[in-house]
Design an enzyme around this catalytic site. Structure first.
Site, PDB file in Angstrom:
ATOM      1  N   ASP A 151       5.044   0.687  -0.295  1.00  0.00           N
ATOM      2  CA  ASP A 151       4.726  -0.361   0.680  1.00  0.00           C
ATOM      3  C   ASP A 151       5.178  -1.765   0.308  1.00  0.00           C
ATOM      4  OD1 ASP A 151       3.739  -0.969   3.198  1.00  0.00           O
ATOM      5  OD2 ASP A 151       1.762  -1.519   2.449  1.00  0.00           O
ATOM      6  N   HIS A 420       0.391  -5.878  -3.243  1.00  0.00           N
ATOM      7  CA  HIS A 420       1.451  -6.265  -2.303  1.00  0.00           C
ATOM      8  C   HIS A 420       0.910  -6.900  -1.023  1.00  0.00           C
ATOM      9  CE1 HIS A 420       0.502  -2.015  -1.372  1.00  0.00           C
ATOM     10  NE2 HIS A 420       0.668  -2.388  -0.116  1.00  0.00           N
TER      11      HIS A 420
END
Length: 1010
Positions: A151, A420
């Site tokens: 991701d 993230h």
């Protein structure tokens, strides 16, 4: 981040496409159950634990026990550790151990989080991996061997090197630029061996699998139902699970009547994906964000579906099985294909569609980005300070267990914010507040720890402010300064004091070069600048005494006061008389010329090369669209401006603070000439020191700090530096502070401005054949070169839009803060800046830590700790970490496994005998004639201040492998690719003399004489 909300439509379209040529062999599909569990993003960690995350592990463990054919991969460690420590029963813990032993539950990646790759620093990536790996190895004796980086918004070339050093056999990524992924799919090029560093050998390369365009989520469209498919447990509900167990969007259950329809849909998708890869092995991820919180309903529906397909394997031409990554990559490795090589280039920036360039997050939430790096730097200093306190023997009454707890709390917080959807600034406001609270709490604990060491007092004593509060006591102050780097540094520290007449002396009573001037933060106070030279991992101590008037006839040396010159405001469109009224600011390295007609920088002369580069700096703003009906929008993630930036000010004022130690130039930018408050400012400092060996880094940098904000809504603020360097629109920016990437301007037909933005984690530069202009940063930014000789840095963003998805998750980035980022500028010949850039970047990241106290009488000041032996490394080597991790596991793997099998009736005491040392060679091979050479150091000599080194044991990057026993898989590659330079040759363990080759990162356990 959130589910890939465009996938349902994509799935409908792709199922209509004609299939490309498929592998001739029967297709073997590996169904990999997983749950993507963001450590933050929209909901806080505790909210996620309560709503779904705890249930993922509780129900998955239960269901794996029920069916031996079932598998599951677990990725990030933060949620698992919270479940393990606070939720899991003893029976569940035993079941986890059994499932791990049988290979049916597999930990992949294994870091505390799935870290971002664009805006995180190398040191922090290693930290969060080390935190997760240390827990897994200590608790289970396992070491993850595969990554699952599905991701992060783009892929850095640093990552393959780090993951190889951590012992991974294969690396898995997903988000790369949409058009590149399309081309790679068409060419069956989504799998390759990635040679991440041009300076390292094949030992540091890694097999890499790029997920196809379905990414990590199961394709949810099923043609026979209006519900999503393969998500039988539905969508997680916040804040609590529904009492009746009925969740939104639960897939239609598998029944006798529809199982053939489910099977045809699954088989069709598998065959479509098989055409994009070179082998008949298909990785089929089963899961998505916040999935498997009810693993029972998931497996109870998938079990009969897989059985149905396998019973008709000849008819369908495929077989299916539950799998872990080990199952998939082992089958792929056994197939023994010859793979292509990818060189050291990264996959940045990332665009998901033509108008969706994910380059805004390089700058989003600059305050959080700055705090994350400050916390990392503080942790770095605290680790080495505590290690030096404990070795060769504790030097005071500090409780080591309490001290380690403070470090562990900040390790957790710094690791967490590398997620993230954390340091990226792509989280909701409440989650941003959670990250900042965790960082601040951890920093307070480490400040207390360091103050108790530096000021030689117990942690429960009087509160000491770690830098720099005003106190009105009439006597004076004392300050302790710690250098966390393993080099001798010369720099200027700034203290804020309450009076203008002071004398400054060092620990031996000698006068110190200093300067006093009006404070920029408090109009009733003064900034005291002190020139300090500090050996590696050592202290200096200073006394600041108030004086009264002229001290003639006394032995006290009064600190000189700087003179302030003020210039009237000038309009932005004020014409200049072609440089006739230029004011010089000079030291031994540079002359900066400012134009009195415009109050702007005019040019910089590099005195070493005698070249003058014309240069101007100004603030501009991109105006963002907030209405999706009017076109592309900017948000936390995206930067979508198609119009050029416009000047954001109408008038600029200037003042110069001229002193003997430094000259400050302060420029204030106003939206209107009549405004009282400024919206932007630049504070430029040039130090008046000789460029000797100790003072070179200080003399050769131009320090700038900016004031930006609060911005108007839908504005993205940049600092644009324009020069007459003939840079050909080529920019260089770093991957994670580790290596540089060449970024030529690309003339995209759509969205060209955002798609030419790149992350600058620590440095960027432009150059021509004579000179190079380097920018060094203490936090991440977006950076671009839109014109020849120009570099622009995005400093701040404030946005709002009406995209329903953004509104639902509160991701519109209405950031009203004021930010104060810092850049250091270097200018000079390539040879000079090549040598200076890596060391200066580290010096900016790890500036000295200062403690300030105000005793009632200076006569009772305690000098604080003093180390007769500093820690000094060669200039090309950076001490990446020196710490006492506290791990309790045996260094012998077989013995550790035996200890785990026996169990621990009581938790063993933390181990403070094992010192973790990591060294990083800062230079590329061939980059500098001297500094690019292999660096040899005798650790017995370098670490003699810690005591007698009795053994040196080299470990993997995160410490869990003895490198003598680490054997990574070899993947066959095409002959003739660049192999890089040789890495350190194998040697018998225990030797103290080590050689570190260019760009190597080497990790050791140091064993010292008790």
């Amino acid at each position: 981040m959130g589910p890939l909300h465009w996938l349902p439509l994509l799935g409908q379209l792709l199922l209509l496409w004609p299939l490309a040529a498929r592998p001739a062999s029967p297709i073997r599909a590996f169904v990999v159950p997983h749950s993507h569990m963001d450590v933050g993003w929209v909901y806080t960690v505790q909210e996620s634990m309560r709503a779904y995350a705890a249930n993922v592990y509780t129900t998955v463990v239960e269901e794996l026990v029920r069916g031996r054919q079932r598998r599951f991969i677990a990725v990030e460690q933060e949620f698992f550790r919270l479940w393990w420590d606070g939720v899991a029963s003893e029976q569940q813990k035993q079941q986890v151990r059994q499932l791990l032993d049988e290979g049916r539950l597999e930990f992949v990646l294994g870091g505390q989080v799935m870290h971002d790759e664009a805006v995180t620093h190398l040191d922090d990536q290693i930290l969060q991996l080390t935190e997760g790996h240390g827990f897994l190895y200590e608790t289970f004796g396992i070491r993850p061997q595969f990554s699952w980086h599905v991701d992060p918004f783009g892929a850095s070339a640093t990552t393959p090197t780090l993951f190889a050093l951590a012992g991974f056999n294969a690396h898995l990524i997903s988000r790369i630029d949409y058009d590149l992924k399309d081309a790679m799919q068409e060419a069956q090029g989504l799998q390759f061996v990635w040679h991440g560093s041009p300076s390292l050998s094949e030992q540091q390369e890694i097999y890499t699998h790029v997920m196809d365009l379905y990414s990590y989520c199961t394709p949810s469209h099923i043609p026979f139902s209006n519900r999503s498919g393969f998500y039988w447990n539905g969508v997680a509900v916040f804040p609590e699970p529904p009492p009746d167990g009925v969740y939104p969007n639960m897939s239609e259950p598998v029944t006798v009547d529809n199982i053939h329809l489910y099977a045809e849909t699954l088989v069709s998708n598998i065959k479509q994906r098989a055409a994009w890869f070179r082998t008949p092995h298909v990785l089929w991820p089963w899961g998505c964000d916040k999935q498997f919180f009810n693993a029972s309903v998931q497996f109870d529906n998938m079990d009969p579906l897989l059985e149905y397909i396998n019973n008709r394997s000849a008819q369908f031409g495929i077989s299916v099985q539950y799998a872990t990554l080990n199952d998939y990559f082992q089958a792929l490795h056994d197939f023994n294909v010859t793979w292509d090589i990818r060189d050291h280039h990264d996959f940045l920036p990332y665009s998901s569609e033509p108008q969706q360039a994910w380059t805004g997050f390089y700058t989003s939430r600059s305050t959080l980005k700055g705090l994350a790096r400050q916390a990392s730097a503080l942790l770095y200093a605290g680790e080495s300070m505590f290690t030096r306190y404990m070795w060769p023997h504790p030097q005071g009454t500090l409780d080591p267990t309490w001290a380690l707890q403070q470090l562990q709390q900040l390790r957790w917080a710094v690791s967490e914010v590398q997620h993230h959807d954390a340091i990226t600034g792509t989280e909701s406001p409440k989650v941003k507040n959670m990250y900042m609270e965790h960082l601040s709490m951890g920093m307070r604990g480490v400040h207390k720890l360091m103050a108790s060491i530096a000021l030689d007092r117990p942690p429960g004593g009087p509160q000491v402010t770690p830098v720099l509060s005003v106190d009105t006591r009439p006597v004076g102050y004392s300050a302790s300064v710690y250098n966390p780097l393993a080099w001798k540094i010369t720099t200027i520290i700034t203290l804020t004091v309450a009076f203008p007449s002071v004398s400054v002396t060092d620990e031996l009573g000698r006068p110190v070069s200093a300067q006093i001037q009006n404070s920029t933060k408090d109009p009733s106070a003064y900034d005291l600048l002190i020139l300090t030279t500090i050996p590696g991992l050592s202290y200096r101590h200073y006394k600041v005494k108030r004086t009264h008037g002229d001290q003639a006839g006394t032995r006290e040396l009064v600190t000189p006061r700087a003179n302030t010159l003020k210039f009237s405001r000038k309009l932005r469109n004020q014409t200049s008389q072609e440089g006739k009224l230029l004011v010089p600011v000079t030291n031994d390295c540079y002359t900066l010329l400012f134009d009195q007609d415009t109050n702007m920088l005019h040019s910089i002369q590099d005195r070493q090369s005698n070249r003058t580069v014309h240069m101007t700096q100004e603030f501009l703003e991109y105006r963002a669209n907030g209405d999706v009906k009017q076109g592309p929008i900017s948000d936390n993630y995206l930067f979508a401006s198609n119009d050029t930036a416009e000047p954001s000010w109408e008038a600029v004022g200037m003042e110069m603070v001229v002193g003997t130690l430094a000259t400050d130039v302060r420029q204030y930018f106003y939206r209107n000439i009549t405004d009282q408050g400024y919206i932007y400012s630049i504070h430029t400092r040039l130090a008046h020191v000789h460029p000797s060996l100790a003072g070179e880094l200080l003399c050769r940098r131009i320090e700038q700090q900016y004031h930006v904000g609060p911005l108007d809504l839908n504005r993205e603020a940049i600092l644009r530096t324009s020069s007459d360097l003939n840079s050909q629109q080529v920019l260089y920016s770093d991957n994670n502070g580790y290596q540089m990437q060449r970024r030529p301007y690309k003339a995209f037909r759509s969205n060209p401005i955002p798609r030419n933005y790149y992350p600058m984690v620590q440095s960027a530069f432009i150059e021509d054949d004579k000179s190079r202009l380097v920018l060094l940063a203490e936090r991440p930014h977006g950076v671009s070169s839109q014109e020849n000789g120009q570099v622009e840095v995005m400093l701040h963003r404030r946005l709002w839009n009406n995209l329903v998805w953004d509104l639902n998750y509160n991701l519109t980035l209405n950031d009203t803060s004021v930010v104060h980022p810092v850049l250091w500028l270097l200018l000079g010949p390539k040879s000079t800046t090549t040598a200076l850039r890596p060391r200066s970047a580290v010096a900016l990241q790890h500036r000295p830590v200062v403690w300030f106290r105000c005793p009632s009488s200076l006569s009772v000041c305690v000098a604080g700790p003093h180390h007769p032996w500093p820690v000094t490394l060669p200039p090309s080597l950076h001490l990446q970490v020196l710490s006492l991790p506290g791990w309790q596991y045996s260094r012998n793997h077989a013995q550790h496994l035996k200890n785990l099998q026996r169990g621990h009736p009581e938790k063993p005491r933390v181990n403070l005998q094992r010192v973790l040392l990591r060294l990083h060679h800062l230079y590329e091979a061939g980059e500098d004639p001297v500094l690019s050479r292999p660096a040899t150091v005798d650790l017995k000599v370098a670490l003699r201040g810690l005591g007698s080194v009795v053994a040196v044991e080299e470990r993997s990057l995160t410490g869990t492998w003895d490198v003598q026993t680490l054997q990574r898989w070899h993947w066959r590659t095409k002959i003739g690719h660049l192999k890089g330079h040789p890495t350190s040759p194998p040697r018998s363990p225990g030797g103290s003399i080590i050689t570190v080759y260019p760009k190597e990162i080497r990790t050791f356990f140091i064993h010292l004489q008790q």
